[in-house]
Design a protein around this motif. Structure first.
Motif, PDB file in Angstrom:
ATOM      1  N   UNK A  96      -3.481  46.892 -77.810  1.00  0.00           N
ATOM      2  CA  UNK A  96      -3.281  46.340 -76.507  1.00  0.00           C
ATOM      3  C   UNK A  96      -3.234  47.660 -75.613  1.00  0.00           C
ATOM      4  N   UNK A  97      -3.588  47.523 -74.402  1.00  0.00           N
ATOM      5  CA  UNK A  97      -3.629  48.536 -73.457  1.00  0.00           C
ATOM      6  C   UNK A  97      -2.225  49.073 -73.192  1.00  0.00           C
ATOM      7  N   UNK A  98      -2.041  50.282 -73.464  1.00  0.00           N
ATOM      8  CA  UNK A  98      -0.568  50.714 -73.472  1.00  0.00           C
ATOM      9  C   UNK A  98      -0.251  50.961 -71.839  1.00  0.00           C
ATOM     10  N   UNK A  99      -1.284  51.066 -70.968  1.00  0.00           N
ATOM     11  CA  UNK A  99      -0.798  51.509 -69.592  1.00  0.00           C
ATOM     12  C   UNK A  99      -0.499  50.134 -69.051  1.00  0.00           C
ATOM     13  N   UNK A 100      -1.259  49.195 -69.458  1.00  0.00           N
ATOM     14  CA  UNK A 100      -1.062  47.849 -68.722  1.00  0.00           C
ATOM     15  C   UNK A 100       0.352  47.182 -69.336  1.00  0.00           C
ATOM     16  N   UNK A 101       0.672  47.507 -70.794  1.00  0.00           N
ATOM     17  CA  UNK A 101       1.970  46.866 -71.522  1.00  0.00           C
ATOM     18  C   UNK A 101       2.921  47.562 -70.923  1.00  0.00           C
ATOM     19  N   UNK A 102       2.934  49.070 -70.533  1.00  0.00           N
ATOM     20  CA  UNK A 102       4.070  49.362 -70.057  1.00  0.00           C
ATOM     21  C   UNK A 102       4.502  49.035 -68.681  1.00  0.00           C
ATOM     22  N   UNK A 119      -8.493  63.858 -74.665  1.00  0.00           N
ATOM     23  CA  UNK A 119      -7.951  62.542 -74.465  1.00  0.00           C
ATOM     24  C   UNK A 119      -8.860  61.719 -73.588  1.00  0.00           C
ATOM     25  N   UNK A 120      -8.761  60.489 -73.526  1.00  0.00           N
ATOM     26  CA  UNK A 120      -9.443  59.744 -72.527  1.00  0.00           C
ATOM     27  C   UNK A 120      -8.881  58.368 -72.309  1.00  0.00           C
ATOM     28  N   UNK A 166      -1.378  57.831 -76.429  1.00  0.00           N
ATOM     29  CA  UNK A 166      -2.235  56.635 -75.977  1.00  0.00           C
ATOM     30  C   UNK A 166      -3.548  56.954 -75.760  1.00  0.00           C
ATOM     31  N   UNK A 167      -3.783  58.187 -75.180  1.00  0.00           N
ATOM     32  CA  UNK A 167      -4.930  58.536 -74.938  1.00  0.00           C
ATOM     33  C   UNK A 167      -5.808  59.397 -75.676  1.00  0.00           C
ATOM     34  N   UNK A 171       1.862  60.979 -69.538  1.00  0.00           N
ATOM     35  CA  UNK A 171       1.086  61.023 -68.123  1.00  0.00           C
ATOM     36  C   UNK A 171       2.399  60.108 -67.153  1.00  0.00           C
ATOM     37  N   UNK A 172       2.072  60.912 -66.168  1.00  0.00           N
ATOM     38  CA  UNK A 172       3.312  60.592 -64.990  1.00  0.00           C
ATOM     39  C   UNK A 172       2.344  60.026 -63.664  1.00  0.00           C
ATOM     40  N   UNK A 173       2.465  59.019 -63.253  1.00  0.00           N
ATOM     41  CA  UNK A 173       1.660  58.639 -62.057  1.00  0.00           C
ATOM     42  C   UNK A 173       2.437  59.177 -60.542  1.00  0.00           C
TER      43      UNK A 173
END
Length: 392
Positions: free
Chosen positions: A11-17, A122-123, A356-357, A366-368
């Protein structure tokens, strides 16, 4: 009952978190979400007004698979004005449901089963799974940390085989924040031309670059326009993630086939949203965002990077573009998953594990940076307490 292909995809880790952060807030937890790349600002009012006007004018039916002509005209005007690219609005651009949709259409158009696509490490977390869903094989070419996370010619060349069909890269880069220079792009272009490869350029962050850097499309390099599919959109820079609107540009033959795939799979991008996109892509809106929102985002990126880098056990640099900080946590003794879990559970700040990347993210998070200034400041305080508590 589920295909083997789907079973093996993560699953997409960014969406999941990000979804977990939303659920925790729904349950009453005071969570600050620095995971997904979702800015605090809402879509600008003139863009929303254009969508409302389109609905009231009756533009509520499906449109052409490639997009309505006024939107395609706005796209090519923007490409020429802001990126120095000249494309035919009648044949060389297509309206998409964001960059992910553009990538899916491009991959389904150019790949046969078993074809290889070279990607970065990473990507972005969805590259590998999307390639596999299209029947291709992702081949990882690690970026060189000693060279500022760029591809060397030797590394990229070593990944090319008779099965290689395309090279996929991101600039400005997610998650690293790197903005590719002309020299970086020439390495990719030289290999693509010599091996007759297609280049897929994810340029979703092209409008937001910092410190005097400027995005240079690889399609502008000699010999690259005829083999590049560029992908841009409004999801990130225009605070329009929920609109799912973007565009892709490239050779007419490839765009035509992408439109054919679109007709079968998605029919078309939302006509209502395309009317809003016309306003978003206008010179007036671009100038307004550059002087206000984007300028503020740049300041937030600098603040987050400076604040985190000043903490014991943490290291990072300010991004050159995009709006993420790639945070080195190696001195904490925690892996990225453990770091993120403890930070979320005990200090209510959501971030994304770097692995994840890709494998090169095993010591990173990764921090937004583009949440509200108050949320960003509070998150920094919480991370500082986390680090202090870690030190005992």
């Amino acid at each position: 009952m589920i295909s083997k292909r789907i079973k093996r995809l993560p699953a997409s880790s960014t969406v999941r978190i990000a979804d977990l952060a939303i659920e925790l807030r729904r349950q009453g937890e005071d969570v600050i979400d620095l995971s997904a790349g979702r800015a605090a600002e809402a879509t600008a009012a003139p863009i929303c007004d254009a969508a409302i006007a389109a609905m009231r004018a009756g533009h509520t039916h499906q449109g052409p698979a490639r997009g309505i002509q006024p939107y395609l005209d706005a796209v090519t005007d923007k490409l020429e004005r802001d990126n120095g690219l000249n494309y035919d609005p009648s044949s060389e651009v297509i309206a998409t449901l964001g960059c992910k949709n553009a990538l899916t259409l491009a991959l389904m158009t150019v790949l046969d089963p078993g074809d290889e696509v070279v990607i970065e490490d990473p990507c972005f977390v969805s590259y590998g799974p999307t390639i596999e869903l299209a029947g291709g094989v992702p081949v990882v070419a690690p970026l060189d940390p000693e060279a500022g996370y760029r591809w060397s010619a030797e590394t990229l060349e070593s990944k090319i085989t008779p099965k290689t069909r395309a090279i996929l890269f991101c600039s400005p880069h997610n998650p690293l924040g790197v903005v590719h220079t002309r020299k970086d792009l020439e390495i990719i272009a030289d290999i693509a031309v010599r091996h007759n490869l297609i280049v897929l350029a994810d340029e979703i962050y092209e409008a937001v670059t910092w410190g005097g850097r400027k995005h240079l499309p690889i399609a502008s390099l000699p010999g690259m326009k005829e083999r590049t599919i560029g992908m841009m959109g409004m999801t990130k820079s225009y605070s329009m993630g929920g609109w799912r609107l973007g565009y892709s540009y490239g050779p007419a033959e490839l765009i035509d086939k992408m439109a054919m795939v679109q007709g079968h799979v998605m029919t078309c991008a939302s006509v209502i949203n395309q009317h809003a996109g016309i306003v978003a892509l206008s010179k007036e809106m671009t100038d307004t965002l550059r002087q206000t929102t984007w300028k503020e985002w740049g300041a937030r990126c600098q603040f987050v990077a400076h604040s985190l880098n000043a903490m014991d056990l943490l290291k990072c640099e300010a991004p050159e573009g995009g709006f993420y900080v790639w945070l080195d946590i190696s001195e904490t003794g925690l892996g990225p998953t453990g770091f993120c879990q403890q930070l979320l559970k005990n200090y209510h700040v959501a971030t994304v594990p770097g692995d994840s990347f890709g494998q090169l993210g095993s010591n990173f998070v990764r921090v937004t940076c583009v949440k509200s200034q108050s949320d960003v400041a509070l998150a920094i305080d919480r991370i500082a307490k986390f680090v202090t508590d870690m030190k005992g």
